[in-house]
Structures are given as structure tokens and as C-alpha cells.
Design an enzyme around this catalytic site. Structure first.
Site, short mmCIF file in Angstrom:
data_model
loop_
_atom_site.label_atom_id
_atom_site.label_comp_id
_atom_site.label_asym_id
_atom_site.label_seq_id
_atom_site.Cartn_x
_atom_site.Cartn_y
_atom_site.Cartn_z
N LYS A 90 0.80 -1.14 0.07
CA LYS A 90 0.15 0.12 -0.34
C LYS A 90 1.09 1.33 0.14
O LYS A 90 2.07 1.44 1.05
CB LYS A 90 -0.56 -0.27 0.86
N GLN A 111 7.57 4.37 4.13
CA GLN A 111 5.70 3.00 3.67
C GLN A 111 5.62 2.03 4.75
O GLN A 111 4.67 2.13 5.66
CB GLN A 111 5.33 2.80 2.34
N LYS A 126 5.64 2.16 -2.60
CA LYS A 126 5.17 3.45 -3.38
C LYS A 126 5.85 3.04 -5.32
O LYS A 126 6.46 2.18 -5.35
CB LYS A 126 6.31 3.85 -2.82
N GLY A 165 -2.57 8.33 -4.22
CA GLY A 165 -2.48 9.24 -4.92
C GLY A 165 -0.87 9.33 -3.82
O GLY A 165 -0.60 9.35 -2.90
N ASP A 166 -0.11 10.59 -4.77
CA ASP A 166 0.98 11.23 -3.32
C ASP A 166 1.71 12.72 -4.56
O ASP A 166 0.54 12.95 -4.97
CB ASP A 166 2.91 10.39 -3.87
N THR A 209 -4.52 12.97 5.30
CA THR A 209 -3.05 13.26 6.23
C THR A 209 -3.15 15.21 6.21
O THR A 209 -2.50 14.66 7.51
CB THR A 209 -2.34 13.66 4.58
N ASN A 240 -1.89 19.11 -1.58
CA ASN A 240 -3.28 19.15 -0.79
C ASN A 240 -2.68 18.22 0.17
O ASN A 240 -3.88 18.40 1.16
CB ASN A 240 -3.25 16.52 -1.91
P1 NDP Z 1 1.16 17.93 -3.87
O1 NDP Z 1 1.72 17.45 -5.53
O2 NDP Z 1 -0.27 17.62 -4.08
O3 NDP Z 1 1.94 19.46 -3.95
C1 NDP Z 1 2.67 18.75 -3.84
C2 NDP Z 1 3.53 20.74 -2.73
O4 NDP Z 1 4.67 20.81 -2.40
C3 NDP Z 1 3.13 21.57 -4.15
O5 NDP Z 1 3.34 22.80 -3.46
C4 NDP Z 1 4.32 21.61 -4.53
O6 NDP Z 1 4.71 22.76 -5.25
C5 NDP Z 1 5.42 21.33 -3.79
N1 NDP Z 1 6.79 20.74 -4.14
C6 NDP Z 1 6.55 19.35 -4.19
N2 NDP Z 1 7.64 19.64 -5.22
C7 NDP Z 1 8.89 20.00 -5.02
C8 NDP Z 1 10.00 20.45 -4.82
N3 NDP Z 1 11.34 19.97 -5.14
N4 NDP Z 1 10.54 21.40 -4.44
C9 NDP Z 1 9.58 22.68 -3.86
N5 NDP Z 1 8.55 22.69 -3.89
C10 NDP Z 1 7.72 20.87 -4.13
O7 NDP Z 1 1.33 16.73 -3.25
P2 NDP Z 1 1.41 16.33 -1.27
O8 NDP Z 1 0.60 17.40 -1.02
O9 NDP Z 1 -0.13 15.00 -1.51
O10 NDP Z 1 2.22 15.66 -1.10
C11 NDP Z 1 3.60 17.00 -0.33
C12 NDP Z 1 3.84 15.68 0.79
O11 NDP Z 1 3.04 14.66 1.83
C13 NDP Z 1 4.95 14.57 -0.05
O12 NDP Z 1 6.27 14.39 0.58
C14 NDP Z 1 4.39 13.80 -0.44
O13 NDP Z 1 4.55 12.33 -0.36
C15 NDP Z 1 3.77 13.26 0.91
N6 NDP Z 1 2.56 12.79 1.20
C16 NDP Z 1 1.56 13.01 1.05
C17 NDP Z 1 0.16 12.07 1.09
C18 NDP Z 1 -0.92 12.02 0.39
O14 NDP Z 1 -1.35 11.15 1.35
N7 NDP Z 1 -1.31 12.95 -0.51
C19 NDP Z 1 0.40 10.91 2.24
C20 NDP Z 1 1.91 11.63 3.07
C21 NDP Z 1 2.34 12.22 2.90
P3 NDP Z 1 4.62 22.64 -7.13
O15 NDP Z 1 3.03 22.69 -7.16
O16 NDP Z 1 5.53 23.74 -7.77
O17 NDP Z 1 5.66 21.67 -7.73
O1 2IT Z 2 2.97 8.86 1.57
C1 2IT Z 2 2.03 8.26 2.00
O2 2IT Z 2 1.47 7.97 2.91
C2 2IT Z 2 0.94 8.25 0.90
N1 2IT Z 2 0.96 9.32 -0.48
C3 2IT Z 2 -0.29 7.56 0.96
C4 2IT Z 2 -0.24 6.33 0.21
C5 2IT Z 2 -1.58 6.13 0.19
O3 2IT Z 2 -1.74 4.74 0.15
O4 2IT Z 2 -2.81 6.92 0.86
#
Ligand code: NDP
Ligand code: 2IT
Length: 444
Positions: A90, A111, A126, A165-166, A209, A240
Site C-alpha cells: 500500500k 511507507q 510506492k 496519490g502522492d 493527511t 493536498n
Molecule cells: P501535491 O502534489 O499535492 O503538492 C506538493 C506541493 O509541494 C506543491 O505545492 C509543490 O509545488 C511542492 N513541491 C513538490 N516538490 C517540490 C520541490 N522539489 N521543491 C519545492 N516544492 C515542491 O503533493 P502532496 O501534498 O500530496 O504531497 C506532499 C508531501 O506529502 C510529499 O512528501 C508526499 O510524499 C507526502 N504525503 C502525501 C500524502 C497524501 O495523501 N497525498 C500522504 C502522506 C505523505 P509545485 O506545485 O510548484 O510543484
Molecule cells: O506517503 C503516503 O503515505 C501517501 N502518499 C499516501 C499513500 C496511500 O496509500 O494512501
């Protein structure tokens, strides 16, 4: 040489040019020393750490697709099925030009522990691609997603591997991937999470999250005689995780004053306007300059700098290694009292140690951002029973899960003589369950 040191050395030798993977493994193994050393002979004989660190399966594939000009594009596709000791693989799919095998492995490794901490039956995995959804038309994104699934569908399923998603993968991408999976297999099953509400998604998954991050942060503060109410907060990212972290922080009476994206950051002393941020990022998919243009109180800064704001709490919610030692020093100099990671491994090891040595409460991502995947597991449960729970039901479960996670890691840290070290607590608590399940299942 100790077993931990032997394994650390071999990880670097066997996996060259994967610095993020080395970093993730080092952080975990360093804090497991006390647990491993207590049972070193058995763990070494069983090669438990080598088996934990080596993914069960790594899929690398070509993803060809045709752009709007008729030109064929080729991307790399990845799915790392890390560990299935406690449940089906997952974990999310990351779409970002920086994606490579080392990044997907670090994320899959993290993860595995995160999913263990949720207390739910999910293993670690992943995936992703170096495809960049930014600036692509909906048709191009669909063409990529369909081609990605044309290969990946063979290896995933509701009871084997459930992506989500991620970074770069949101509701639009999950929809295209789910549709193609269904077309190829004929199965209407819970093979993805983060699905749209009209086709099997869970209420509160989108928020989970960010909300979970705040539930855990509030509990961490409470257990340390503090309250989140009235605190100012720096959030990085504007995706997100960041958006719903900002929203829940406001609901809990705190004031988030920053957000950022890959080009710049916003300081808004009046507090971030979530409705406007959603409009700019979720609807228009635009830059933060548009937020500043529409909001007189906001100042836009080009480039990095979000950690220079004077705040009580910092919540990095963008990407790995976005908070380095110099940032930690700036935050501490400005009086920060708590840091909790919404992103995966956003804080470097040096910065983490600096916080811990300066009395800052620090909760690592594998615990603090586990609310997303935990709610994904709740989506899987709803899909299995072919029912949908209300928003409040899911949200209440999420809150309980996050509170339990905090107490589990707090207890583990205390039990092993490292009270207040939530990094060690999270790694130990996550590890013990996976190790027990792996040991019980024999050498597989
Ligand atoms: P999104 O794509 O929705 O948003 C990512 C954000 O971070 C954007 O604002 C993006 O800016 C910025 N960003 C991404 N890469 C970079 C970079 N290299 N340098 C600077 N800014 C950056 O992703 P999420 O919000 O889903 O994910 C954010 C983090 O949270 C990640 O580390 C992900 O692994 C983690 N995560 C996500 C979960 C989920 O359910 N979605 C769960 C747990 C953890 P821009 O749009 O300009 O690229
Ligand atoms: O980093 C993370 O935990 C996620 N991107 C969410 C993974 C998931 O299966 O919901």
C-alpha cells in the site's frame, strides 16, 4: 562490527547513487540499534534487516504516450512492492520529474513503517514516474496514466497492491488510472484509494493527511503541557497535504501564516485564506503569485525562505529534504517549539538532531503524516463491505488512529529509555510489528 553497522555499510555498497534511500535507512537503523542489539544474534542469523531493507519486488517499465503535437514521449515507470508482512502493498504514486528508483525506494521503505504504525493491515509499497503533469493538457495526462496502467495492472489488485496519490497524483490522475485498470481487467474493485466519491472513494480521504497531521500535533502538544490554540504556524507546500493542514490548523484555533510551492512562498500575517488557496491550487492549478495578487495582506517571496518566518510550529508539507540545518537554526532562533512532518523525510538528519538538541518537539513523517494512508485503509474497508461511511465517522476514526499513533511512539520511546525522542519511538514501534510478522512467516 555490529550487525546494524554491517547492514548500513552493505546498503550503501549495494545501492549506489541512491542518497535518499541511504538517508532513510540510516535514520531508521540508527534508532533501532538498542532493539537490534538486544536480540542481535537471532536477527543476524535470520538476516532480518537485510530482508527488511531489500524490497520484495521492484518493477521498472517503459511508459510511452503521445503528446498533443503527435510526438511520442517516453517516461520511466516504477512500482516497488516493499514489504507484505502485515498486509497487501500500500502506498502512493509520485509523478514528478525528480523521480528515480532511489526516491521510490526511500518512500517505500518509510511507507512500510508508517503503515505498521497505523495499526491497520497494510504492507508497504510506492510507485511513480518522472512524468511531470505540470503544464500538460488533461488529454496528455490521461494518455500517460493509461499507458502507465497498461503495464502496472498486471501487478496490482485490491488484495495484492493498492496504489494511491502522492506528489503530482490527485483525483484526476487516480480517476484515469482506475478507469484503465477497470477496462483492462473488468474488475470493479478497490484497487486504488483516493478515488472520486462517485466511484468508491471515501469521504475525508482528501483531507486526511493534513487533518491527521494536526490531530497528532495537537496530541503531542497536549501531552507536553501545551495547546495548539493561538499558535502561529509555518506550513510549506501548497498541495493536498498543505491545504488541509492549514484548514485544520485554523479549525483548531491556530494561525497558519505561510505556504509555498516550487517557485516561491507566501507570508500572510492575517492567516492563510484557505478558500483562495484552494481556488488557486485545486481549481486553476496556478502559481502562488495569483494568491498574492488577490490578497492584500499577503507578501510573495520568490525562491526558498519559508522557514525564516517567526512561528511557534513548523509543518513541512512539500517534499524531502526541504528543511535543512540552516533552516532549523533559523526556526529555533525565532522560538519554534514544535515541528511535525506532513511530507515524507522533509527534514534532514542534521536538522532533526538540531531540533531535538534544542528542546523542540519533533514528530517524524512516518507517524505525523500517516493519516492519509490510514484513511486509505478505511477506504479499502468500505470498498470491501460495499458501503460508504459518513464524513464524521471517517474523521472520528482518523482522529482516534492519530492519537493512538502518538501514544504508541511515545510509549516505545519511554520503554527504550529515549523519552521524548519521537523519531526513535516511531521507528521502534513500526519495526517491532513488521519484524514479528516477518519472523512468524518464516524465511520468505
Ligand atoms: P501535491 O502534489 O499535492 O503538492 C506538493 C506541493 O509541494 C506543491 O505545492 C509543490 O509545488 C511542492 N513541491 C513538490 N516538490 C517540490 C520541490 N522539489 N521543491 C519545492 N516544492 C515542491 O503533493 P502532496 O501534498 O500530496 O504531497 C506532499 C508531501 O506529502 C510529499 O512528501 C508526499 O510524499 C507526502 N504525503 C502525501 C500524502 C497524501 O495523501 N497525498 C500522504 C502522506 C505523505 P509545485 O506545485 O510548484 O510543484
Ligand atoms: O506517503 C503516503 O503515505 C501517501 N502518499 C499516501 C499513500 C496511500 O496509500 O494512501
Amino acid at each position: 562490527m555490529s550487525y546494524v553497522d554491517e547492514v548500513l555499510q552493505s546498503v550503501i555498497e549495494k545501492n549506489p547513487a541512491q542518497p535518499e534511500f541511504h538517508q532513510a535507512v540510516k535514520e531508521v537503523l540508527e534508532s533501532l540499534r538498542v532493539v537490534i542489539e538486544a536480540n542481535e544474534e537471532q536477527y543476524r542469523k535470520d538476516a532480518l534487516l537485510e530482508r527488511l531493507i531489500t524490497p520484495e519486488r521492484q518493477l521498472l517499465f517503459r511508459v510511452p504516450w503521445v503528446d498533443d503535437k503527435g510526438q511520442v514521449q517516453v517516461n520511466n515507470g516504477y512500482r516497488v512492492q516493499y514489504n507484505s508482512a502485515i498486509g497487501p502493498y500500500k502506498g502512493g504514486i509520485r509523478l514528478h520529474p525528480s523521480v528515480n528508483l532511489g526516491i521510490i525506494k526511500f518512500l517505500g521503505f518509510e511507507q512500510t513503517f508508517k503503515n505498521s504504525l497505523t495499526g491497520l493491515p497494510i504492507g508497504g509499497g510506492k510507485g511513480g514516474s518522472d512524468f511531470d503533469p505540470k503544464g500538460k493538457s488533461d488529454r496528455e495526462v490521461m494518455a500517460f496514466c493509461q499507458s502507465f496502467i497498461n503495464e502496472l495492472y498486471k501487478y496490482i489488485g485490491a488484495d495484492t497492491d493498492v496504489p494511491a496519490g502522492d506528489i503530482g497524483t490527485g483525483a484526476r490522475e487516480i480517476g484515469f488510472m482506475y478507469g484503465q485498470y477497470k477496462r483492462l481487467t473488468g474488475l470493479y474493485e478497490g484497487v486504488f484509494t483516493g478515488k472520486g466519491l462517485s466511484y468508491g472513494g471515501s469521504l475525508a480521504r482528501k483531507e486526511a493527511t493534513g487533518y491527521g497531521l494536526l490531530y497528532l500535533t495537537a496530541e503531542m502538544l497536549k501531552c507536553n503541557g501545551q495547546s495548539i490554540e493561538g499558535k502561529t504556524v509555518a506550513v510549506s507546500g501548497a498541495g493536498n497535504v498543505a491545504i488541509y493542514a492549514i484548514q485544520k490548523a485554523q479549525q483548531l484555533g491556530a494561525k497558519p501564516v505561510t505556504c509555498s510551492d516550487s517557485t516561491g512562498w507566501i507570508y500572510d500575517p492575517e492567516g492563510i485564506d484557505v478558500a483562495l488557496l484552494k481556488e488557486v491550487k485545486e481549481v486553476k492549478r496556478a502559481r502562488l503569485t495569483e494568491y498574492a495578487a488577490a490578497r492584500p495582506s499577503a507578501v510573495y517571496h520568490e525562491g526558498k525562505g519559508v522557514w525564516t518566518a517567526k512561528v511557534d510550529i513548523a509543518l513541512p508539507c512539500a517534499t524531502q529534504n526541504e528543511l535543512l540545518l540552516e533552516d532549523a537554526k533559523a526556526l529555533v532562533a525565532n522560538g519554534v517549539m514544535a515541528v511535525a512532518e506532513g511530507a515524507n523525510m522533509p527534514t534532514s538528519m542534521e536538522a532533526t538532531e538540531y531540533f531535538q538538541n534544542n528542546g523542540v518537539l519533533f514528530c517524524p513523517g512516518k507517524a505525523a503524516n500517516a493519516g492519509g494512508v490510514a484513511t486509505s485503509a478505511l477506504e479499502m474497508s468500505q470498498n470491501s463491505e460495499r458501503l460508504s461511511w459518513t464524513f464524521d465517522e471517517v474523521d472520528a476514526k482518523l482522529k482516534t488512529i492519530m492519537t493512538n499513533i502518538f501514544h504508541n511512539l511515545d510509549d516505545a520511546a519511554k520503554k527504550y529509555g529515549m523519552e521524548g525522542n519521537y523519531v526513535a519511538g516511531a521507528n521502534i514501534a513500526g519495526f517491532l510489528k513488521v519484524a514479528e510478522a516477518m519472523t512468524a512467516q518464516g524465511i520468505v
